[in-house]
Design a protein around this motif. Sequence first.
Motif, PDB file in Angstrom:
ATOM      1  N   GLN A 448       0.822  -1.222   0.000  1.00 45.06           N
ATOM      2  CA  GLN A 448       0.000   0.000   0.000  1.00 45.06           C
ATOM      3  C   GLN A 448       0.854   1.268   0.000  1.00 45.06           C
ATOM      4  N   GLU A 449       2.139   1.097  -0.123  1.00 45.40           N
ATOM      5  CA  GLU A 449       3.083   2.200   0.015  1.00 45.40           C
ATOM      6  C   GLU A 449       2.699   3.443  -0.801  1.00 45.40           C
ATOM      7  N   ALA A 450       2.361   3.265  -2.085  1.00 43.88           N
ATOM      8  CA  ALA A 450       2.107   4.426  -2.941  1.00 43.88           C
ATOM      9  C   ALA A 450       0.880   5.194  -2.453  1.00 43.88           C
ATOM     10  N   ILE A 451      -0.179   4.459  -2.080  1.00 49.27           N
ATOM     11  CA  ILE A 451      -1.396   5.115  -1.586  1.00 49.27           C
ATOM     12  C   ILE A 451      -1.086   5.861  -0.296  1.00 49.27           C
ATOM     13  N   VAL A 452      -0.352   5.207   0.591  1.00 47.61           N
ATOM     14  CA  VAL A 452      -0.025   5.841   1.874  1.00 47.61           C
ATOM     15  C   VAL A 452       0.812   7.099   1.640  1.00 47.61           C
ATOM     16  N   ALA A 453       1.761   7.017   0.719  1.00 42.94           N
ATOM     17  CA  ALA A 453       2.619   8.186   0.455  1.00 42.94           C
ATOM     18  C   ALA A 453       1.765   9.368   0.000  1.00 42.94           C
ATOM     19  N   ASN A 454       0.725   9.112  -0.800  1.00 41.55           N
ATOM     20  CA  ASN A 454      -0.194  10.196  -1.239  1.00 41.55           C
ATOM     21  C   ASN A 454      -0.932  10.805  -0.063  1.00 41.55           C
ATOM     22  N   ILE A 455      -1.468   9.924   0.772  1.00 41.78           N
ATOM     23  CA  ILE A 455      -2.216  10.411   1.946  1.00 41.78           C
ATOM     24  C   ILE A 455      -1.293  11.249   2.832  1.00 41.78           C
ATOM     25  N   ALA A 456      -0.046  10.795   2.954  1.00 34.84           N
ATOM     26  CA  ALA A 456       0.907  11.494   3.828  1.00 34.84           C
ATOM     27  C   ALA A 456       1.125  12.942   3.373  1.00 34.84           C
ATOM     28  N   GLN A 457       1.056  13.178   2.060  1.00 36.79           N
ATOM     29  CA  GLN A 457       1.206  14.563   1.568  1.00 36.79           C
ATOM     30  C   GLN A 457       0.139  15.457   2.199  1.00 36.79           C
ATOM     31  N   GLU A 458      -1.063  14.910   2.367  1.00 38.68           N
ATOM     32  CA  GLU A 458      -2.156  15.679   2.980  1.00 38.68           C
ATOM     33  C   GLU A 458      -1.967  15.779   4.496  1.00 38.68           C
ATOM     34  N   LEU A 459      -1.595  14.654   5.102  1.00 37.27           N
ATOM     35  CA  LEU A 459      -1.404  14.669   6.569  1.00 37.27           C
ATOM     36  C   LEU A 459      -0.345  15.677   6.984  1.00 37.27           C
ATOM     37  N   ALA A 460       0.660  15.836   6.128  1.00 41.22           N
ATOM     38  CA  ALA A 460       1.771  16.739   6.463  1.00 41.22           C
ATOM     39  C   ALA A 460       1.291  18.175   6.646  1.00 41.22           C
ATOM     40  N   LEU A 574      -1.035  -6.458  11.015  1.00 41.63           N
ATOM     41  CA  LEU A 574      -1.273  -5.854   9.696  1.00 41.63           C
ATOM     42  C   LEU A 574      -1.626  -4.376   9.808  1.00 41.63           C
ATOM     43  N   THR A 575      -2.434  -4.003  10.802  1.00 44.83           N
ATOM     44  CA  THR A 575      -2.803  -2.578  10.922  1.00 44.83           C
ATOM     45  C   THR A 575      -1.586  -1.748  11.322  1.00 44.83           C
ATOM     46  N   ALA A 576      -0.594  -2.395  11.953  1.00 44.37           N
ATOM     47  CA  ALA A 576       0.625  -1.656  12.328  1.00 44.37           C
ATOM     48  C   ALA A 576       1.358  -1.135  11.093  1.00 44.37           C
ATOM     49  N   VAL A 577       1.277  -1.862   9.993  1.00 48.16           N
ATOM     50  CA  VAL A 577       2.083  -1.508   8.818  1.00 48.16           C
ATOM     51  C   VAL A 577       1.677  -0.146   8.230  1.00 48.16           C
ATOM     52  N   PRO A 578       0.390   0.078   7.905  1.00 47.69           N
ATOM     53  CA  PRO A 578       0.065   1.398   7.336  1.00 47.69           C
ATOM     54  C   PRO A 578       0.303   2.557   8.287  1.00 47.69           C
ATOM     55  N   ILE A 579       0.147   2.339   9.591  1.00 48.09           N
ATOM     56  CA  ILE A 579       0.384   3.484  10.490  1.00 48.09           C
ATOM     57  C   ILE A 579       1.888   3.821  10.553  1.00 48.09           C
ATOM     58  N   GLN A 580       2.731   2.812  10.398  1.00 42.66           N
ATOM     59  CA  GLN A 580       4.177   3.088  10.329  1.00 42.66           C
ATOM     60  C   GLN A 580       4.502   3.842   9.041  1.00 42.66           C
ATOM     61  N   LEU A 581       3.928   3.347   7.929  1.00 42.63           N
ATOM     62  CA  LEU A 581       4.200   4.004   6.635  1.00 42.63           C
ATOM     63  C   LEU A 581       3.669   5.435   6.621  1.00 42.63           C
ATOM     64  N   LEU A 582       2.484   5.636   7.230  1.00 42.20           N
ATOM     65  CA  LEU A 582       1.919   7.000   7.284  1.00 42.20           C
ATOM     66  C   LEU A 582       2.874   7.945   8.001  1.00 42.20           C
ATOM     67  N   ALA A 583       3.394   7.493   9.136  1.00 38.52           N
ATOM     68  CA  ALA A 583       4.321   8.350   9.889  1.00 38.52           C
ATOM     69  C   ALA A 583       5.574   8.606   9.054  1.00 38.52           C
ATOM     70  N   TYR A 584       6.090   7.555   8.446  1.00 40.39           N
ATOM     71  CA  TYR A 584       7.342   7.694   7.685  1.00 40.39           C
ATOM     72  C   TYR A 584       7.172   8.681   6.524  1.00 40.39           C
ATOM     73  N   TYR A 585       6.120   8.486   5.726  1.00 41.45           N
ATOM     74  CA  TYR A 585       5.970   9.358   4.557  1.00 41.45           C
ATOM     75  C   TYR A 585       5.565  10.783   4.942  1.00 41.45           C
ATOM     76  N   THR A 586       4.858  10.928   6.052  1.00 43.94           N
ATOM     77  CA  THR A 586       4.533  12.284   6.519  1.00 43.94           C
ATOM     78  C   THR A 586       5.818  12.997   6.948  1.00 43.94           C
ATOM     79  N   ALA A 587       6.680  12.273   7.646  1.00 42.14           N
ATOM     80  CA  ALA A 587       7.966  12.870   8.046  1.00 42.14           C
ATOM     81  C   ALA A 587       8.794  13.236   6.821  1.00 42.14           C
ATOM     82  N   LEU A 588       8.769  12.354   5.812  1.00 38.72           N
ATOM     83  CA  LEU A 588       9.495  12.680   4.578  1.00 38.72           C
ATOM     84  C   LEU A 588       8.953  13.962   3.966  1.00 38.72           C
ATOM     85  N   ALA A 589       7.610  14.053   3.924  1.00 36.32           N
ATOM     86  CA  ALA A 589       6.990  15.247   3.322  1.00 36.32           C
ATOM     87  C   ALA A 589       7.352  16.502   4.120  1.00 36.32           C
ATOM     88  N   LYS A 590       7.521  16.346   5.424  1.00 35.85           N
ATOM     89  CA  LYS A 590       7.851  17.516   6.249  1.00 35.85           C
ATOM     90  C   LYS A 590       9.356  17.767   6.321  1.00 35.85           C
TER      91      LYS A 590
END
Length: 607
Positions: A448-460, A574-590
């Motif tokens: 789900q990495e690509a989808i999460v990375a998109n969402i992270a742009q908004e979360l940032a 399994l739910t741990a994985v997207p929340i880790q990716l969300l944090a990671y990609y949000t940090a990248l965006a910031k």
Amino acid sequence: MCGIVGIIGKEEAAPLIVEALRRLEYRGYDSAGVATLHDGLIDRRRAPGKLRNLGGILATDPLPGVIGIGHTRWATHGAPTESNAHPHASDRVAVVHNGIIENFRELRDELSAKGHAFVTETDTEVTVHLVTEYLRQGLDPVAAAQKAVKRFEGAFALVLMFRGDEDLLIGARKGSPLAIGYGDGEMFFGSDAFALAPFTNRVTYMEEGDLAVLRRSGATVYTVNDVAVRRPIVITQAGAALVDKGNHRHFMAKEIYEQPEVLGHTVHAYVNAITETIALPRTAIDWTAVSRLTMVACGTASLATQVAQYWFEQLARLPSGTDIASEFRYRDAVLMEKGLALFVSQSGETADTLAALRHARENGQGIASVVNVAESSIARDSDSVFPTHAGPEIGVASTKAFMCQLGVLASLAISAGVARGTITREREIELVRRLLEMPRLVGEALHQEAIVANIAQELAKARDVLFIGRGLAYPIAMEGALKLKEISYIHAEGYAAGELKHGPIALIDENVPVIVIAPYDHLFEKTISNMQEVMARGGKVVLISDRKGHDLSGDGVWMRIEIPECEPAFQPMLTAVPIQLLAYYTALAKGTDVDQPRNLAKSVTVE
Ligand code: M6R
């Protein structure tokens, strides 16, 4: 929770000390420093910020000498400036220190009255002045160190180097770890065996109250009563190779993507895939004799215990509770006869968790631990040790260690259920099969990495984010908030979904994204009702669920992340994985420092 090193060597010490400090930077990175003896005199180089700053200074202004001490700091007393950086020194002695000298104010007053001039804001500086005072009174270095150490209160590890003696280092340990390394005509001190691994695999772990005198010919260890004792030398498994990032930009990314593999290693260590049984190591526990399970940990490890509480209660019907270590140790909890206390820690060195373990032992509890560092203090102090097989975790934000903690805790809960007769043989087979599938499903969740990375742009763009979940998703909601806070610096909270209307729902508007964790299970409908309440108030919902959950969740969801379906008990893996990716990609965006976020350290070895 600083890292300390000492070397009496044959070659230039400073580059070796920097190499060892690099392996200790997980303990803090607010400043770093090295001191050596050159022509018998103490010389030092120090720099605020990460070790690379010190490296730059040493490159232009090298520090000669074959004996030295080094330090990487996590600031407790005093800002992370050069003058507060260790080593601290007088003309007679230089000191590196990990921990806190709690009675530093009274010692400082006493020494100031005797004419000692203090130049830093640290607690550590009193160690320099007190030892100097005793040297001036005519004591030799060993006697001066022994007398001084007896006066220090708190938890600490110290290494001292003395003017004019290029064959002497003294180390002392009370509450904070310190290891002695044995080389060939060389001797070492280090906060852990990993720091010493490039030089030696023969180490002695100093015990509480020990003071060690190191010379090139070897070590003499004294107890707190100044009696010489023999401490065993062990061959450490700590690897000399520094872990690298592979093809990833950050250790955190590498560690997230390693999860299928390391969860596989961990699960296979606890499962016999042929007999389809849980197979615990020899130190296993008699679950039928346990009256109550108390699980204690800090941070992410504590959230793993909160998941495990559901498992132990639901699968094994074992009365269970969880505690944050810093609360447990002072709470005067009622601990039952035949109770088992289980401590969970990646590092195995977390000061509060270790102190809680000792408190539980004093109160008659059996002691078990789930640790990632097999030779850590918590492992060594436990009756039963259940290792996670995550490998070294370098990113400050814990990811793969959490995943492996879940793997071990799930295995323990199943084994408890089998022993207590709450899990039938058929159900054990079913659970073992489903558990063995989890590494593969974690791998699928990573897609789900690509989808999460998109969402992270908004979360940032958000200032506040809420995470909600019920049952097994509730600790994951808290873990999602913790991950996001620590690496992206966005304020986030994790709530039990049912609690939202008791207060936090007042925060909801179109600027507050709400991450709803709701895999399809017996609580799904209830969480979805809470999600509707959020959307009715303009909240923007990111829904993490499986295919069936998304199909049944209705309209109005802002963004969706899909995880694979699995045995409901194991959904947290399994739910741990997207929340880790969300944090990671949000940090990248910031653009924040993902692996070494501000103010934090990987291992928290102070209270
Ligand atoms: O080494 P430990 O597992 O005992 O560490 C406990 C916490 O300090 C740790 O989980 C911390 O909360 C992490 N930085 C969270 O990502």
